[in-house]
Design a protein around this motif. Structure first.
Motif, mmCIF file in Angstrom:
data_model
loop_
_atom_site.group_PDB
_atom_site.id
_atom_site.type_symbol
_atom_site.label_atom_id
_atom_site.label_comp_id
_atom_site.label_asym_id
_atom_site.label_seq_id
_atom_site.Cartn_x
_atom_site.Cartn_y
_atom_site.Cartn_z
ATOM 1 N N LEU A 44 53.715 31.065 49.178
ATOM 2 C CA LEU A 44 54.561 31.285 47.999
ATOM 3 C C LEU A 44 55.850 32.010 48.380
ATOM 4 O O LEU A 44 56.918 31.707 47.856
ATOM 5 C CB LEU A 44 53.800 32.086 46.936
ATOM 6 N N ASN A 45 55.720 32.965 49.288
ATOM 7 C CA ASN A 45 56.924 33.648 49.772
ATOM 8 C C ASN A 45 57.905 32.644 50.362
ATOM 9 O O ASN A 45 59.094 32.689 50.095
ATOM 10 C CB ASN A 45 56.563 34.665 50.852
ATOM 11 N N GLU A 46 57.357 31.729 51.186
ATOM 12 C CA GLU A 46 58.221 30.715 51.790
ATOM 13 C C GLU A 46 58.842 29.816 50.740
ATOM 14 O O GLU A 46 59.959 29.329 50.903
ATOM 15 C CB GLU A 46 57.416 29.867 52.775
ATOM 16 N N ALA A 47 58.097 29.598 49.646
ATOM 17 C CA ALA A 47 58.619 28.743 48.574
ATOM 18 C C ALA A 47 59.609 29.498 47.691
ATOM 19 O O ALA A 47 60.080 28.964 46.686
ATOM 20 C CB ALA A 47 57.465 28.198 47.750
ATOM 21 N N GLY A 48 59.879 30.745 48.026
ATOM 22 C CA GLY A 48 60.890 31.491 47.290
ATOM 23 C C GLY A 48 60.352 32.301 46.118
ATOM 24 O O GLY A 48 61.112 32.801 45.294
ATOM 25 N N ILE A 49 59.046 32.453 46.039
ATOM 26 C CA ILE A 49 58.462 33.276 44.968
ATOM 27 C C ILE A 49 58.291 34.688 45.511
ATOM 28 O O ILE A 49 57.550 34.910 46.464
ATOM 29 C CB ILE A 49 57.093 32.721 44.540
ATOM 30 N N HIS A 50 58.993 35.636 44.925
ATOM 31 C CA HIS A 50 59.039 36.957 45.544
ATOM 32 C C HIS A 50 58.357 38.053 44.756
ATOM 33 O O HIS A 50 58.625 39.221 44.958
ATOM 34 C CB HIS A 50 60.484 37.335 45.852
ATOM 35 N N GLY A 51 57.489 37.668 43.840
ATOM 36 C CA GLY A 51 56.740 38.710 43.141
ATOM 37 C C GLY A 51 55.459 38.134 42.590
ATOM 38 O O GLY A 51 55.405 36.965 42.200
ATOM 39 N N MET A 52 54.422 38.923 42.615
ATOM 40 C CA MET A 52 53.165 38.460 42.019
ATOM 41 C C MET A 52 52.246 39.651 41.813
ATOM 42 O O MET A 52 52.449 40.718 42.377
ATOM 43 C CB MET A 52 52.506 37.421 42.925
ATOM 44 N N THR A 53 51.246 39.462 40.965
ATOM 45 C CA THR A 53 50.236 40.480 40.727
ATOM 46 C C THR A 53 48.888 39.882 41.073
ATOM 47 O O THR A 53 48.627 38.745 40.706
ATOM 48 C CB THR A 53 50.231 40.896 39.246
ATOM 49 N N VAL A 54 48.072 40.662 41.805
ATOM 50 C CA VAL A 54 46.743 40.144 42.101
ATOM 51 C C VAL A 54 45.680 41.113 41.582
ATOM 52 O O VAL A 54 45.901 42.314 41.512
ATOM 53 C CB VAL A 54 46.517 39.924 43.618
ATOM 54 N N THR A 55 44.556 40.550 41.195
ATOM 55 C CA THR A 55 43.457 41.339 40.653
ATOM 56 C C THR A 55 42.160 40.823 41.256
ATOM 57 O O THR A 55 42.005 39.621 41.442
ATOM 58 C CB THR A 55 43.373 41.169 39.117
ATOM 59 N N GLU A 56 41.257 41.761 41.583
ATOM 60 C CA GLU A 56 39.910 41.358 41.977
ATOM 61 C C GLU A 56 39.150 41.016 40.709
ATOM 62 O O GLU A 56 39.032 41.862 39.818
ATOM 63 C CB GLU A 56 39.187 42.517 42.665
ATOM 64 N N VAL A 57 38.672 39.816 40.619
ATOM 65 C CA VAL A 57 37.911 39.435 39.424
ATOM 66 C C VAL A 57 36.599 38.825 39.878
ATOM 67 O O VAL A 57 36.375 38.589 41.065
ATOM 68 C CB VAL A 57 38.698 38.408 38.572
ATOM 69 N N LYS A 58 35.729 38.595 38.936
ATOM 70 C CA LYS A 58 34.525 37.823 39.233
ATOM 71 C C LYS A 58 34.442 36.705 38.214
ATOM 72 O O LYS A 58 34.904 36.860 37.084
ATOM 73 C CB LYS A 58 33.289 38.715 39.157
ATOM 74 N N GLY A 59 33.880 35.607 38.604
ATOM 75 C CA GLY A 59 33.794 34.513 37.659
ATOM 76 C C GLY A 59 32.968 33.384 38.208
ATOM 77 O O GLY A 59 32.491 33.432 39.331
ATOM 78 N N PHE A 60 32.752 32.362 37.373
ATOM 79 C CA PHE A 60 32.108 31.169 37.899
ATOM 80 C C PHE A 60 32.598 29.943 37.166
ATOM 81 O O PHE A 60 33.119 30.029 36.058
ATOM 82 C CB PHE A 60 30.581 31.267 37.831
ATOM 83 N N GLY A 61 32.485 28.799 37.824
ATOM 84 C CA GLY A 61 32.820 27.516 37.228
ATOM 85 C C GLY A 61 31.713 26.574 37.625
ATOM 86 O O GLY A 61 30.554 26.822 37.321
ATOM 87 N N ARG A 62 32.080 25.534 38.361
ATOM 88 C CA ARG A 62 31.043 24.612 38.848
ATOM 89 C C ARG A 62 30.144 25.310 39.865
ATOM 90 O O ARG A 62 28.961 25.029 39.940
ATOM 91 C CB ARG A 62 31.701 23.407 39.522
ATOM 92 N N GLN A 63 30.748 26.180 40.674
ATOM 93 C CA GLN A 63 29.988 26.904 41.692
ATOM 94 C C GLN A 63 29.085 27.889 40.962
ATOM 95 O O GLN A 63 29.564 28.690 40.167
ATOM 96 C CB GLN A 63 30.975 27.652 42.586
ATOM 97 N N LYS A 64 27.794 27.852 41.238
ATOM 98 C CA LYS A 64 26.905 28.556 40.332
ATOM 99 C C LYS A 64 26.315 29.865 40.869
ATOM 100 O O LYS A 64 25.289 30.323 40.410
ATOM 101 C CB LYS A 64 25.784 27.630 39.873
ATOM 102 N N GLY A 65 26.912 30.453 41.857
ATOM 103 C CA GLY A 65 26.422 31.751 42.311
ATOM 104 C C GLY A 65 25.248 31.629 43.261
ATOM 105 O O GLY A 65 24.888 30.544 43.698
ATOM 106 N N HIS A 66 24.669 32.758 43.601
ATOM 107 C CA HIS A 66 23.579 32.751 44.555
ATOM 108 C C HIS A 66 22.510 33.733 44.106
ATOM 109 O O HIS A 66 22.745 34.572 43.243
ATOM 110 C CB HIS A 66 24.101 33.120 45.943
ATOM 111 N N THR A 67 21.348 33.616 44.742
ATOM 112 C CA THR A 67 20.241 34.486 44.365
ATOM 113 C C THR A 67 20.237 35.711 45.264
ATOM 114 O O THR A 67 20.343 35.590 46.478
ATOM 115 C CB THR A 67 18.918 33.733 44.537
#
Lengths: 112, 112, 484
Positions: free
Chosen positions: B20-43
């Protein structure tokens, strides 16, 4: 209604929260985030290896407000969160379609 | 302007950020999250009791970009965050009404 | 996966059944109080030994040996905290598990065979009496009055069980050193098996040469290692070195063009806690190695130990500050441990002034060693090689340099000539070659049978989930979210 999302310096959180409380803002969500914009991070050294910490710790505040106080809220955040130095953060304003209070099922303005 | 929100695998963050930096995007916010979609987690196992961890650790990236950059940014994230395995994540695109830089008070595209 | 599981369970079963047959025929060994000798079936009716009285000295010696053994035991916690603190949170359960199991495995195997190979009577190369401590022994008789199977320990007047537990906790320490250098990528059960190899072959044989009356102890000028710079730390260090080389660096440690990436540890508080626990334990490790409550010796050793550790910390801090730009805490922690390892071999024979120099050099060495191992692509997440191997070697040399005619040992700088120094070098090299060869064979056998390194995906996700199905920090949307 608008959703207002502000990324601010972590030590400014209490000031911003107090100022918003005074405006009558009753609720908000706060998240620890990391990010960067113009402010480009710093270099750390761990056991002789340098590495650039590009993502700096920030605090994200999210709140949903009625259209008529949106401007006031934005001004308040800008006033209290500003230090004048690079890295003060940004405010993002989103349109929001609806709000529902889970406890009562109230919708829209009443649910804010 | 649009807000681009991408949920990606944590170990892909550096690749995506650099691209993204190379593509000229010079700012962003990141957050640690948890979630699921098709991938269903583990035991997991705790003292003999099995439990399913459905929410898997992910990283959420948020960036605000001008309309003409939207496709380029989406392409970049797709290319760098993809492993081809289930659980690669998703990209969400939102409308955004306004952006304000707290330090200067600049608004709109200026503030990105 | 299933095959692997079956193999591991068979292994565990053997591990548990092995001693049972012998246990049934074993005779309990009571301490031999005044005037009574232990039953010695093998020995000819010996003349009554100079009966050790159940006196104050005997009691003080025994209590001293036991209390210091307990301090050394506590060092297991120190290693667990240092290692997990300096690694990432996704591997914390794995590292803690390794530190827990390595001591348990050592206790069993060192009791079964290790102690007999190390201290039993036998050839100059290995001992061969006293399996599971069984056999004649009239401890606490000392010197010529001692009649039994562990003649190499006849210099200390404490009960056999006290000698054993003190040596046992030392064996545990040697095995634990390996754990840090191979962290964040080794398969749990492969490490388990290697721990057993340490306790059965590697540590006892090399240990026999030095502390078990073997060939290094009987050189014309005997090789000397008071509390184990070589016996414990270098042996652990060499075994760790071969393991770290065979495993290769962690994913992400080096960029494509070979630059070193920092992989910061997840909890510096834990690492610091661990360092202080180790330092505390060292007050047992070194002063306890007198195996007698000798007031002069244990006081001298305690202060030598303390000074070397402290100076090591100062030196590492300043070297890090000057050559890396910041006083890196992780380097300060390594520096203290480096000073402690370095003084271990000579702590009984040097002055506090020499301890200062020994610790100073140790603290400087450790920082450059960390950078060096990074540069040659031997990935050691916690600095175990720099602390235990490099300073184990340095500390062993120090006996030949700084021994100040205390207890008759004279080093080069105190008019002793080069005789002691040459013996030290012979010991360092021979132990190094032996441990590298035998540990290499052990690792390769383990690799062929069960593999050494986890899969790439598992390493990325963390060994906690892959190897143990458990996270160290599961609170945020983990198991608790399923409960009401």
């Amino acid at each position: 209604m608008k959703k207002i999302e502000a990324i601010i310096k972590p030590f400014k959180l209490d000031d911003v929260k107090d100022a918003l409380n005074k405006l009558g803002i009753q609720g908000m969500t706060v998240t620890e985030v990391k990010g960067f914009g113009r402010q480009k991070g710093h270099t750390e050294v761990y056991r002789g290896s340098e590495f650039v910490v590009e993502f700096l710790p920030k605090t994200k505040i999210e709140l949903v407000v009625s259209d008529k106080i949106a401007k006031k809220v934005i001004d308040t955040i800008v006033e209290t969160a500003r230090t004048g130095k690079i890295g003060d953060g940004k405010i993002f304003i989103y349109p929001i379609k609806d709000v529902i209070r889970i406890r009562t099922g109230e919708k829209g303005q009443k649910a804010i | 302007m649009k807000k681009i929100e991408a949920i990606i695998k944590p170990f892909k963050l550096d690749d995506v950020k650099d691209a993204l930096n190379e593509a000229g995007i010079h700012g962003m916010t990141v957050t640690e999250v948890k979630g699921f979609g098709r991938q269903k987690g583990h035991t997991e196992l705790y003292r003999g009791a099995e439990y399913v961890v459905e929410f898997l650790p992910k990283i959420k990236i948020e960036a605000i970009v001008s309309d003409e950059d939207v496709e380029k940014v989406i392409e970049t994230i797709l290319k760098t965050a993809r492993t081809g395995n289930i659980g690669d994540g998703k990209i969400f695109v939102y409308d955004i009404k306004d952006v304000i830089r707290i330090r200067t008070g600049e608004r709109g595209k200026e503030a990105i | 996966m299933e095959k692997m599981k079956r193999m591991v369970s068979v292994l565990l079963l053997m591990f548990m059944l092995l001693p049972v047959s012998v246990v049934l025929s074993e005779e309990p060994k009571a301490p031999a109080p005044a005037g009574q000798e232990a039953v010695a079936p093998a020995a000819a009716p010996a003349p009554a030994p100079a009966a050790p009285a159940w006196d104050a000295k005997f009691a003080a010696d025994t209590v001293w040996v036991l209390v210091t053994a307990f301090l050394v035991f506590f060092m297991n916690l120190g290693f667990a905290m240092v290692e997990s603190g300096l690694c990432r949170s996704k591997n914390a359960v794995n590292i803690l598990s390794k530190n827990v199991i390595v001591f348990c495995v050592t206790v069993v195997f060192f009791w079964l065979v290790g102690f007999a190979i190390m201290f039993g009577n036998g050839s100059p190369y290995f001992g061969a009496t006293g399996w599971m401590l069984a056999g004649a022994d009239n401890s606490p008789a000392t010197g010529d009055a001692y009649k039994g199977i562990f003649a190499s320990l006849n210099w200390t007047g404490v009960p056999l069980y006290a000698k054993f537990i003190f040596q046992l906790v030392f064996a545990g320490t040697a095995a634990t050193i390996v754990s840090g250098a191979v962290a964040e990528r080794i398969k749990y059960f492969s490490f388990f098996v290697f721990s057993a190899a340490m306790a059965v072959i590697i540590y006892p044989i090399a240990g026999h040469w030095i502390w078990g009356g073997g060939w290094l102890a009987t050189l014309k000028t005997p090789f000397l290692d008071f509390a184990g710079s070589t016996v414990v730390h270098s042996i652990g260090g060499w075994a760790a070195l071969t393991g770290a080389i065979l495993l290769g660096p962690r994913i992400g440690k080096y960029t494509a063009d070979g630059k070193v990436n920092a992989i910061p540890g997840h909890n510096m508080g834990m690492a610091t806690l661990g360092m202080f626990v180790l330092w505390f334990g060292w007050f047992g490790f070194n002063p306890g190695s007198t195996m007698a409550a000798d007031p002069d010796a244990i006081s001298r050793i305690a202060i030598n130990t303390c000074i070397a550790g402290a100076v090591g910390g100062v030196a590492a801090t300043f070297v890090a500050y000057m050559s890396l730009g910041k006083p890196d805490l992780s380097m300060a922690l390594n520096g203290i441990l480096a000073g402690l390892v370095a003084i271990t071999a000579s702590c009984n024979w040097v002055t506090p002034g020499a301890s200062f120099i020994i610790g100073l050099v140790g603290g400087v060495l450790v920082v450059y060693a960390v950078l060096f191992f990074d540069k040659i692509k031997v990935d050691d997440p916690v600095g175990a090689l720099s602390v235990h191997l490099v300073n184990g070697v340095w500390g062993t040399l120090c006996v030949g340099l700084f021994a100040a005619d205390i207890g008759g040992v004279k080093g080069l700088f105190y008019g002793g000539g080069t005789a002691q120094l040459i013996s030290q070098i012979i010991g360092i090299v021979s132990v190094g070659v032996f441990v590298v060869v035998v540990s290499l064979i052990s690792w390769l056998v383990i690799k062929a049978i069960m593999g050494l390194r986890v899969e790439k995906d598992e390493e990325r996700q963390g060994l906690d989930i892959g190897e143990h199905g458990m996270e160290a920090y599961p609170d945020f949307v983990g198991a608790s979210s399923k409960r009401t």
